[in-house]
Design a protein around this motif. Structure first.
Motif, PDB file in Angstrom:
ATOM      1  N   ASP A  53       0.819  -1.215   0.000  1.00 31.86           N
ATOM      2  CA  ASP A  53       0.000   0.000   0.000  1.00 31.86           C
ATOM      3  C   ASP A  53       0.856   1.270   0.000  1.00 31.86           C
ATOM      4  N   ARG A  54       2.109   1.124  -0.362  1.00 28.51           N
ATOM      5  CA  ARG A  54       3.051   2.256  -0.397  1.00 28.51           C
ATOM      6  C   ARG A  54       3.462   2.542  -1.844  1.00 28.51           C
ATOM      7  N   ILE A  55       3.243   3.788  -2.274  1.00 25.70           N
ATOM      8  CA  ILE A  55       3.620   4.229  -3.613  1.00 25.70           C
ATOM      9  C   ILE A  55       4.633   5.350  -3.465  1.00 25.70           C
ATOM     10  N   THR A  56       5.761   5.209  -4.142  1.00 23.57           N
ATOM     11  CA  THR A  56       6.798   6.235  -4.124  1.00 23.57           C
ATOM     12  C   THR A  56       6.997   6.725  -5.549  1.00 23.57           C
ATOM     13  N   MET A  57       7.031   8.051  -5.714  1.00 24.52           N
ATOM     14  CA  MET A  57       7.286   8.598  -7.045  1.00 24.52           C
ATOM     15  C   MET A  57       8.282   9.742  -6.960  1.00 24.52           C
ATOM     16  N   THR A  58       9.050   9.897  -8.002  1.00 26.70           N
ATOM     17  CA  THR A  58       9.942  11.039  -8.159  1.00 26.70           C
ATOM     18  C   THR A  58       9.316  11.938  -9.212  1.00 26.70           C
ATOM     19  N   SER A  59       8.947  13.131  -8.806  1.00 28.99           N
ATOM     20  CA  SER A  59       8.300  14.043  -9.758  1.00 28.99           C
ATOM     21  C   SER A  59       9.323  14.552 -10.772  1.00 28.99           C
ATOM     22  N   GLY A  60       8.822  14.877 -11.935  1.00 33.97           N
ATOM     23  CA  GLY A  60       9.664  15.485 -12.946  1.00 33.97           C
ATOM     24  C   GLY A  60       9.847  16.965 -12.662  1.00 33.97           C
ATOM     25  N   ALA A  61      10.874  17.549 -13.258  1.00 32.60           N
ATOM     26  CA  ALA A  61      11.150  18.979 -13.105  1.00 32.60           C
ATOM     27  C   ALA A  61      10.098  19.800 -13.835  1.00 32.60           C
ATOM     28  N   LYS A  62       9.786  20.953 -13.237  1.00 31.28           N
ATOM     29  CA  LYS A  62       8.899  21.946 -13.870  1.00 31.28           C
ATOM     30  C   LYS A  62       7.559  21.342 -14.275  1.00 31.28           C
ATOM     31  N   THR A  63       6.937  20.590 -13.363  1.00 29.43           N
ATOM     32  CA  THR A  63       5.629  19.972 -13.597  1.00 29.43           C
ATOM     33  C   THR A  63       4.597  20.627 -12.692  1.00 29.43           C
ATOM     34  N   ASP A  64       3.352  20.728 -13.163  1.00 28.75           N
ATOM     35  CA  ASP A  64       2.324  21.373 -12.354  1.00 28.75           C
ATOM     36  C   ASP A  64       0.938  21.111 -12.931  1.00 28.75           C
ATOM     37  N   PHE A  65      -0.070  21.340 -12.085  1.00 28.88           N
ATOM     38  CA  PHE A  65      -1.464  21.474 -12.489  1.00 28.88           C
ATOM     39  C   PHE A  65      -1.880  22.875 -12.057  1.00 28.88           C
ATOM     40  N   TRP A  66      -2.216  23.733 -13.010  1.00 27.79           N
ATOM     41  CA  TRP A  66      -2.595  25.121 -12.702  1.00 27.79           C
ATOM     42  C   TRP A  66      -3.208  25.722 -13.956  1.00 27.79           C
ATOM     43  N   ARG A  67      -4.219  26.605 -13.785  1.00 28.56           N
ATOM     44  CA  ARG A  67      -4.893  27.205 -14.935  1.00 28.56           C
ATOM     45  C   ARG A  67      -5.135  28.689 -14.745  1.00 28.56           C
ATOM     46  N   LYS A  68      -4.565  29.491 -15.603  1.00 28.92           N
ATOM     47  CA  LYS A  68      -4.892  30.880 -15.900  1.00 28.92           C
ATOM     48  C   LYS A  68      -4.643  31.903 -14.792  1.00 28.92           C
ATOM     49  N   THR A  69      -4.981  31.615 -13.550  1.00 27.94           N
ATOM     50  CA  THR A  69      -4.854  32.614 -12.495  1.00 27.94           C
ATOM     51  C   THR A  69      -3.407  33.062 -12.356  1.00 27.94           C
ATOM     52  N   TYR A  70      -3.195  34.315 -12.134  1.00 27.55           N
ATOM     53  CA  TYR A  70      -1.925  34.985 -11.909  1.00 27.55           C
ATOM     54  C   TYR A  70      -1.186  35.293 -13.204  1.00 27.55           C
ATOM     55  N   ASP A  71      -0.871  34.277 -14.002  1.00 29.18           N
ATOM     56  CA  ASP A  71      -0.059  34.540 -15.196  1.00 29.18           C
ATOM     57  C   ASP A  71      -0.731  34.125 -16.503  1.00 29.18           C
ATOM     58  N   ASN A  72      -1.991  33.720 -16.423  1.00 29.90           N
ATOM     59  CA  ASN A  72      -2.774  33.277 -17.576  1.00 29.90           C
ATOM     60  C   ASN A  72      -2.234  32.002 -18.218  1.00 29.90           C
ATOM     61  N   GLY A  73      -1.244  31.345 -17.578  1.00 31.22           N
ATOM     62  CA  GLY A  73      -0.693  30.103 -18.117  1.00 31.22           C
ATOM     63  C   GLY A  73      -1.593  28.914 -17.826  1.00 31.22           C
ATOM     64  N   ILE A  74      -1.448  27.893 -18.626  1.00 31.88           N
ATOM     65  CA  ILE A  74      -2.168  26.638 -18.419  1.00 31.88           C
ATOM     66  C   ILE A  74      -1.134  25.527 -18.334  1.00 31.88           C
ATOM     67  N   ARG A  75      -1.105  24.866 -17.170  1.00 30.29           N
ATOM     68  CA  ARG A  75      -0.171  23.774 -16.955  1.00 30.29           C
ATOM     69  C   ARG A  75      -0.958  22.522 -16.555  1.00 30.29           C
ATOM     70  N   ASP A  76      -0.776  21.470 -17.293  1.00 26.84           N
ATOM     71  CA  ASP A  76      -1.508  20.226 -17.035  1.00 26.84           C
ATOM     72  C   ASP A  76      -0.560  19.045 -17.216  1.00 26.84           C
ATOM     73  N   HIS A  77       0.651  19.187 -16.641  1.00 22.84           N
ATOM     74  CA  HIS A  77       1.648  18.142 -16.829  1.00 22.84           C
ATOM     75  C   HIS A  77       2.199  17.600 -15.509  1.00 22.84           C
ATOM     76  N   GLY A  78       1.466  17.836 -14.408  1.00 21.74           N
ATOM     77  CA  GLY A  78       1.824  17.182 -13.151  1.00 21.74           C
ATOM     78  C   GLY A  78       1.550  15.686 -13.254  1.00 21.74           C
ATOM     79  N   HIS A  79       1.932  14.953 -12.233  1.00 22.63           N
ATOM     80  CA  HIS A  79       1.783  13.491 -12.219  1.00 22.63           C
ATOM     81  C   HIS A  79       0.547  13.128 -11.401  1.00 22.63           C
ATOM     82  N   PHE A  80      -0.344  12.331 -11.995  1.00 21.45           N
ATOM     83  CA  PHE A  80      -1.613  11.961 -11.364  1.00 21.45           C
ATOM     84  C   PHE A  80      -1.846  10.479 -11.585  1.00 21.45           C
ATOM     85  N   PHE A  81      -1.927   9.714 -10.488  1.00 24.96           N
ATOM     86  CA  PHE A  81      -2.173   8.267 -10.503  1.00 24.96           C
ATOM     87  C   PHE A  81      -3.601   8.073 -10.021  1.00 24.96           C
ATOM     88  N   TRP A  82      -4.483   7.625 -10.906  1.00 27.90           N
ATOM     89  CA  TRP A  82      -5.906   7.695 -10.629  1.00 27.90           C
ATOM     90  C   TRP A  82      -6.671   6.434 -11.025  1.00 27.90           C
TER      91      TRP A  82
END
Length: 178
Positions: free
Chosen positions: A15-44
């Protein structure tokens, strides 16, 4: 379970999952800088109806905005992520809700906990997010509306928006029907 944007490294041991995130990855949309980032890591996995998601999260947070936790996702424009996020050297209990635009709320954790336990409850179109620093006493962080159909994607996520990546560990992930 499935990956949206698999991390460079990950492993599951019971029941233990370990991950190393990649550099410069995120989930974020528009607020603050109007950028759209959808390249974070999601195990679903797909989850139908009302549910409770519970998981214990820890990480070697090092760079600004390093984050790990839970996520509920409808699509690229509608989702919620919560967990620990590093902000100016302080671990924060964090929630981002995105309904086309992302919003962000944080609660400073003055003493960095060794782990954060998360509990996310879905009640129709409402999500309730709680956290605990000891695994037994939970504090409500947020209750929010998210337009959701009968089935959503629910699981764990990690991102390193500014950094070169870090190791996050998830234990005891459980998703149960309400």
């Amino acid at each position: 379970m499935n990956w949206l944007n698999p991390p460079p490294q990950w492993q599951q041991d019971g029941d233990r999952i370990t991950m190393t995130s990649g550099a410069k990855t995120d989930f974020w949309r528009k607020t603050y800088d109007n950028g759209i980032r959808d390249h974070g890591h999601f195990f679903w996995q797909d989850v139908a109806g009302n549910f409770v998601l519970e998981v214990k999260v820890s990480g070697a947070y090092a760079a600004l905005y390093d984050q790990a936790g839970a996520m509920v996702r409808v699509d690229e424009q509608h989702w919620m992520k919560c967990g620990i996020e590093l902000l100016h050297g302080v671990q924060q209990a964090s929630v981002v809700v995105t309904r086309d635009y992302s919003d962000w709320s944080v609660i400073a954790l003055p003493t960095p906990p060794p782990a954060l336990w998360l509990r996310v409850k879905r009640h129709d179109v409402t999500l309730e997010v709680e956290y605990s620093t000891d695994g037994s006493t939970y504090t409500l962080m947020r209750q929010t509306h998210l337009p959701m159909g009968a089935t959503v994607q629910a699981g764990i996520m990690a991102c390193a928006p500014q950094g070169d990546g870090f190791v996050a560990t998830f234990e005891g992930l459980r998703i149960t029907s309400l």
